[in-house]
Design a protein around this motif. Structure first.
Motif, short mmCIF file in Angstrom:
data_model
loop_
_atom_site.label_atom_id
_atom_site.label_comp_id
_atom_site.label_asym_id
_atom_site.label_seq_id
_atom_site.Cartn_x
_atom_site.Cartn_y
_atom_site.Cartn_z
N GLN A 34 0.83 -1.21 0.00
CA GLN A 34 0.00 0.00 0.00
C GLN A 34 0.87 1.26 0.00
OE1 GLN A 34 -2.14 0.77 3.60
NE2 GLN A 34 -2.71 2.81 2.89
N LEU A 35 1.98 1.20 0.72
CA LEU A 35 2.85 2.37 0.82
C LEU A 35 3.82 2.51 -0.35
CD1 LEU A 35 3.69 2.18 4.64
CD2 LEU A 35 2.02 3.67 3.50
N GLY A 36 3.70 1.63 -1.34
CA GLY A 36 4.54 1.73 -2.53
C GLY A 36 5.91 1.09 -2.39
N HIS A 37 6.05 0.17 -1.44
CA HIS A 37 7.34 -0.47 -1.17
C HIS A 37 7.12 -1.98 -1.09
CE1 HIS A 37 11.06 -1.15 1.29
NE2 HIS A 37 11.47 -0.06 0.67
N PRO A 38 6.61 -2.60 -2.18
CA PRO A 38 6.29 -4.03 -2.12
C PRO A 38 7.51 -4.90 -1.80
CG PRO A 38 6.26 -3.26 -4.39
CD PRO A 38 6.46 -2.06 -3.52
N VAL A 39 7.28 -5.87 -0.94
CA VAL A 39 8.37 -6.74 -0.50
C VAL A 39 8.92 -7.53 -1.68
CG1 VAL A 39 8.94 -8.66 1.05
CG2 VAL A 39 7.33 -6.90 1.78
N TRP A 40 10.22 -7.53 -1.82
CA TRP A 40 10.96 -8.26 -2.85
C TRP A 40 10.63 -7.81 -4.28
CZ3 TRP A 40 14.64 -10.09 -0.20
CH2 TRP A 40 14.44 -10.71 1.02
N LYS A 41 10.04 -6.63 -4.44
CA LYS A 41 9.72 -6.13 -5.79
C LYS A 41 10.11 -4.65 -5.89
CE LYS A 41 5.80 -9.23 -6.10
NZ LYS A 41 4.35 -9.33 -6.17
N PRO A 42 11.40 -4.35 -5.92
CA PRO A 42 11.81 -2.95 -5.92
C PRO A 42 11.46 -2.18 -7.19
CG PRO A 42 13.70 -4.34 -6.25
CD PRO A 42 12.54 -5.25 -5.94
N GLY A 43 11.16 -2.84 -8.26
CA GLY A 43 10.79 -2.13 -9.48
C GLY A 43 11.96 -1.68 -10.33
N GLN A 44 13.17 -1.85 -9.85
CA GLN A 44 14.35 -1.51 -10.63
C GLN A 44 15.53 -2.36 -10.15
OE1 GLN A 44 15.47 2.57 -10.08
NE2 GLN A 44 14.80 2.58 -7.98
N PRO A 45 16.48 -2.61 -11.00
CA PRO A 45 17.60 -3.48 -10.63
C PRO A 45 18.44 -2.95 -9.47
CG PRO A 45 17.53 -3.21 -13.00
CD PRO A 45 16.52 -2.26 -12.42
N ALA A 46 18.51 -1.65 -9.31
CA ALA A 46 19.34 -1.06 -8.26
C ALA A 46 18.66 -1.10 -6.88
CB ALA A 46 19.67 0.39 -8.61
N GLY A 47 17.44 -1.57 -6.81
CA GLY A 47 16.74 -1.65 -5.52
C GLY A 47 15.79 -0.49 -5.33
N TYR A 48 15.32 -0.34 -4.11
CA TYR A 48 14.38 0.74 -3.78
C TYR A 48 15.12 2.07 -3.75
CZ TYR A 48 11.44 -3.12 -2.21
OH TYR A 48 10.72 -4.29 -2.15
N ASP A 49 14.42 3.12 -4.14
CA ASP A 49 15.00 4.46 -4.08
C ASP A 49 15.29 4.84 -2.64
OD1 ASP A 49 14.93 4.89 -6.79
OD2 ASP A 49 13.03 5.98 -6.76
N ASP A 50 16.30 5.66 -2.46
CA ASP A 50 16.67 6.13 -1.13
C ASP A 50 16.68 7.65 -1.09
OD1 ASP A 50 17.38 5.78 1.53
OD2 ASP A 50 19.52 5.85 1.09
N ILE A 51 15.75 8.25 -1.84
CA ILE A 51 15.67 9.71 -1.86
C ILE A 51 14.26 10.14 -1.49
CG2 ILE A 51 17.52 10.01 -3.56
CD1 ILE A 51 15.35 10.29 -5.72
N ALA A 52 14.15 11.31 -0.89
CA ALA A 52 12.87 11.82 -0.41
C ALA A 52 11.84 11.93 -1.52
CB ALA A 52 13.06 13.17 0.27
N ALA A 53 12.25 12.29 -2.70
CA ALA A 53 11.29 12.48 -3.80
C ALA A 53 10.47 11.22 -4.07
CB ALA A 53 12.03 12.91 -5.06
#
Length: 123
Positions: A34-53
């Motif tokens: 729901q919060l846009g951070h699905p477990v094991w599915k980062p959506g890109q090869p580099a992983g989940y974003d780590d920026i506020a935007a």
């Protein structure tokens, strides 16, 4: 604190703040999706974003507000948000947050406001 918490960090911090020790199976995965951070599915090869935007947009914050309201409703008004704020953020609760908690219409609303206050959103 200048770094915006990822949904994972925020969820864990909120649950710890509320003293949650047991979570229903699958609840965390559903919450993170729901919060846009699905477990094991980062959506890109580099992983989940780590920026506020990536996590501080209007839609993302609104999802956290909805989750905070659910957390607060489960707490059932048994937690004093103003006392909890002083415990979680000793000496660093802003005047705006203190005023918002004092003006809340109910203990549950105050608790939800605390969970989405700037102090709770950043690390």
């Amino acid at each position: 604190p200048v770094k915006f918490k990822t949904p994972w960090e925020w969820s864990i911090a909120a649950m710890r703040a509320l003293g949650m020790t047991n979570v229903q199976p699958g609840a965390i995965a559903g919450l993170l999706t729901q919060l846009g951070h699905p477990v094991w599915k980062p959506g890109q090869p580099a992983g989940y974003d780590d920026i506020a935007a990536s996590w501080a947009g209007p839609d993302a914050v609104m999802r956290r507000v909805e989750a905070a309201e659910r957390f607060a409703s489960r707490a059932g008004g048994a937690i004093d948000a103003r006392r909890l704020a002083a415990t979680l953020f000793p000496g660093s609760v802003s005047a705006a947050t203190t005023e918002a908690l004092a003006r809340a219409e109910s203990p549950g609303q105050a608790l939800a406001l605390l969970l989405v206050a700037p102090e709770s959103m950043r690390r």
